[in-house]
Design a protein around this motif. Sequence first.
Motif, mmCIF file in Angstrom:
data_model
loop_
_atom_site.group_PDB
_atom_site.id
_atom_site.type_symbol
_atom_site.label_atom_id
_atom_site.label_comp_id
_atom_site.label_asym_id
_atom_site.label_seq_id
_atom_site.Cartn_x
_atom_site.Cartn_y
_atom_site.Cartn_z
ATOM 1 N N ASP A 1 5.282 4.426 -38.276
ATOM 2 C CA ASP A 1 6.503 3.610 -38.335
ATOM 3 C C ASP A 1 6.326 2.247 -37.656
ATOM 4 N N PRO B 1 5.497 -1.516 -37.478
ATOM 5 C CA PRO B 1 5.590 -2.483 -38.580
ATOM 6 C C PRO B 1 4.365 -3.368 -38.797
ATOM 7 N N ASP B 2 3.484 -3.495 -37.814
ATOM 8 C CA ASP B 2 2.342 -4.404 -37.962
ATOM 9 C C ASP B 2 1.064 -3.621 -37.711
#
Length: 195
Positions: free
Chosen positions: A28, A30-31
């Motif tokens: 989960d 994001p990067d």
Amino acid sequence: MTRVSVVIPVYNAHEWVDEAAHSVLNQDHPDLEVIIVDDGSTDPKTIALMENPPWHGVKVIRQDNAGSAAARNAGITAATGDYILPVDADDYIAPTYVSKAAQILDSEPTIGIVYAQAEFMGDATGPWQLPPYSLKLMLTEGIIFATALFRKQDWFTVGGYDETLYFRKDHDFWLKIALNALLTNIHESMMFCVG
């Protein structure tokens, strides 16, 4: 949010690497960057996977067989993330591992390594029993498994993984970082390995 590069060394592991890769792609955080380093696999099924990787957005590096320390170093050299998480090809991680570990490094600059609890899967099952962390104990025993988050800068500072070591390369690497930084444990089972 800080970019995390996950490095998966592979040597003849076609039966496990797909699950390892998917567990990383399902994070989960994001990067995220995912790098698989094929360490000179000779198994035809593994070679076929590396030649035509089924994972969207995963970078595959191929090299002659030089051992897992060299494969990790090659992946980390190519990594663009500030944080690194090595994941062995026969392991997989819980979907929140990267985000929880990265949040700790983001908020605590004195911490150099974040690791979690682990469980065995396969022939052996149940928790991987590791003693509580202490630097004194770590001087003589490997008490952290390979899948732990650290800063790429610390990898540079300590000279990476020692490619001359066949055994205890992870222990050697963690110890070099631990001499100048704190370690912390996420008290949840977030890493699963073939036992």
